[in-house]
Design an enzyme around this catalytic site. Structure first.
Site, PDB file in Angstrom:
ATOM      1  CE  LYS A   1      32.183  23.801  -4.746  1.00  0.00           C
ATOM      2  NZ  LYS A   1      32.991  24.640  -3.468  1.00  0.00           N
TER       3      LYS A   1
ATOM      4  NE  ARG B   1      19.789  42.081  -9.656  1.00  0.00           N
ATOM      5  CZ  ARG B   1      20.667  41.504  -8.767  1.00  0.00           C
ATOM      6  NH1 ARG B   1      21.794  42.237  -8.580  1.00  0.00           N
ATOM      7  NH2 ARG B   1      20.635  39.800  -8.853  1.00  0.00           N
TER       8      ARG B   1
END
Ligand code: ADP
Ligand code: MG
Length: 401
Positions: free
Chosen positions: A203, A40
């Site tokens: 999920k 980053r």
């Protein structure tokens, strides 16, 4: 993109001026306090160099980790200043252990042109995450121009991402922000076809909006990860101890009906009695998962089928690993997807990896450079793919026609 970027600013707007840049330096720190993966930081260099080359005084704001709204030395950005100094190799990089107030304003005023001042973690203020007006105004006093290059934080309306831009103009995008929005935006708006989406992870509930948004747009949607098990349940299959979201089974059934041929599910699975028993893993057809077993990866036939579809893609977007790739033995399906994407990239396809864990997997396999674009923003890329507006982008100046 309809937002202005630093390339729209005339040189006079930045030369000798204080340019406040919100970056995403939320990097992992090692046990010894040094910066781990510095992706980053490196991704912010084009923006910083652009500004420094034009004689700007670059003031940097970032958050790091979750320090709970008060100073915590564990989350200091001081080690990041050291790494940034090494990476920039030239310009002065100073650090001060505060991010707002009179002393900080004074420090920004006494900077030399073409130098950098990194401020302390914005989340040391509880007012950062509540997007408090007073803190937003305090941040706005630190610059004459605002640049948001923190794509990874753009989905959060915080004082340093959204609030500050309401009090400091011009407010424009940095080059990393622009690159992220262009890759993701083009993939959704004008994808070269075939357009393949690969979704996985733990999920279905966290990805349901992405599935809804992308299903009408893609030619193929490949589903792996634990998410596949909720679909298996919707198909009436035994899923044993696999991670299934009972309250999403109806939704999965509806998606199966609507998705038709587009929706591709695994046909086989790597199963084991428990996550810490990869040595006991076996390959079974998806309708042969026993009550005592759980699926921890897609099986080899599925991996081969997924890879074949990925290789036909001209635009490929991936979010979510195919299995528990953190455990040796259950990373095989995820690696097969990454390899196929690398091959597609070499054949000229636009390949995009979104999602923090997927990006981590690609980095671990040494394939980050083999992709067209690996997003630096997990949550932000997910929200973008869901079709949501990112508040940190929305607030920036529009490009005038
Ligand atoms: P991303 O960060 O790329 O969006 P997610 O956060 O949605 O991905 O999901 C990543 C997690 O999903 C990983 O930690 C991985 O271990 C887990 N996972 C993938 N497949 C399974 C599975 N079959 N059973 C349990 N967990 C799984
Ligand atoms: Mg994740």
């Amino acid at each position: 993109m309809n937002k202005q970027t630093i390339r729209d600013l005339p040189d006079e707007a930045v030369r000798g001026r204080r340019v406040l840049v919100r970056v995403d330096f939320n990097v992992p720190l090692e046990a010894d306090g040094r910066v781990g993966d510095d992706t980053r930081i490196r991704e912010s260099l084009p923006t910083l160099s652009h500004l420094l080359d034009r004689g700007a005084r670059v003031v940097l704001l970032s958050h790091l980790g979750r320090p709970k709204g008060k100073p915590d030395p564990k989350y200091s950005l001081a080690p990041v200043a050291d790494r940034l100094r090494d990476l920039l190799a030239g310009p002065d990089v100073a650090f001060i252990p505060a991010s707002a107030g009179a002393a900080v304003v004074e420090a920004t005023r006494s900077m030399r042109d073409g130098s950098v001042l990194l401020l302390e973690n914005t989340r040391f203020h509880a007012a950062e995450e509540s997007n408090d007006e007073a803190l937003a105004r305090a941040f706005a006093e630190l610059g004459d121009v605002f640049v948001n290059d923190a794509f990874g934080s753009a989905h959060r309306a915080h004082a340093s991402t959204e609030g500050v831009a309401r009090h400091l103009r011009p407010a424009v995008a940095g080059l990393l922000m622009e690159k992220e929005l262009e890759y993701l935006g083009r993939a959704l708006a004008t994808p070269e076809r075939p357009f393949v989406a690969i979704l996985g992870g733990s999920k279905i509930s966290g990805k349901i909006d992405v599935i809804e948004q992308m299903l009408p747009k893609v030619d193929h949607m490949l589903i792996g990860g634990a998410m596949a098990c909720t679909f298996f349940r919707a198909m009436g299959l035994e899923t044993g101890k696999s991670l299934v979201e009972e309250d999403r089974v109806d939704m999965a059934r509806d998606l199966l009906a609507r998705g038709g041929e587009k929706l591709v599910l695994p046909t086989d699975a790597r199963v084991a009695p428990a996550i810490d028993q990869p040595a006991a893993a076996a390959t079974v057809a998806r309708d042969r998962i026993l009550p005592g077993a759980a699926m921890f990866d897609i099986g080899p036939a599925s991996a081969a089928a997924f890879a074949a579809i990925i290789r036909t893609g001209r635009t490929v977007v991936w979010n979510g690993p195919m299995g528990v790739f953190e455990t040796a033995g259950f990373e095989v399906g995820t690696r097969a997807v990454a390899d196929a994407m690398a091959e597609a990239t070499r054949a000229g396809a636009t390949t995009i990896v979104g999602g923090g864990d997927s990006a981590a997997a690609v980095a671990e396999f040494g394939l980050a450079d083999a992709m067209r674009h690996v997003s630096t923003g997990g949550g932000a890329s997910l929200e973008f793919l869901e079709g949501k507006t990112l508040p940190g982008v929305d607030v920036l100046d529009e490009r005038v026609a």
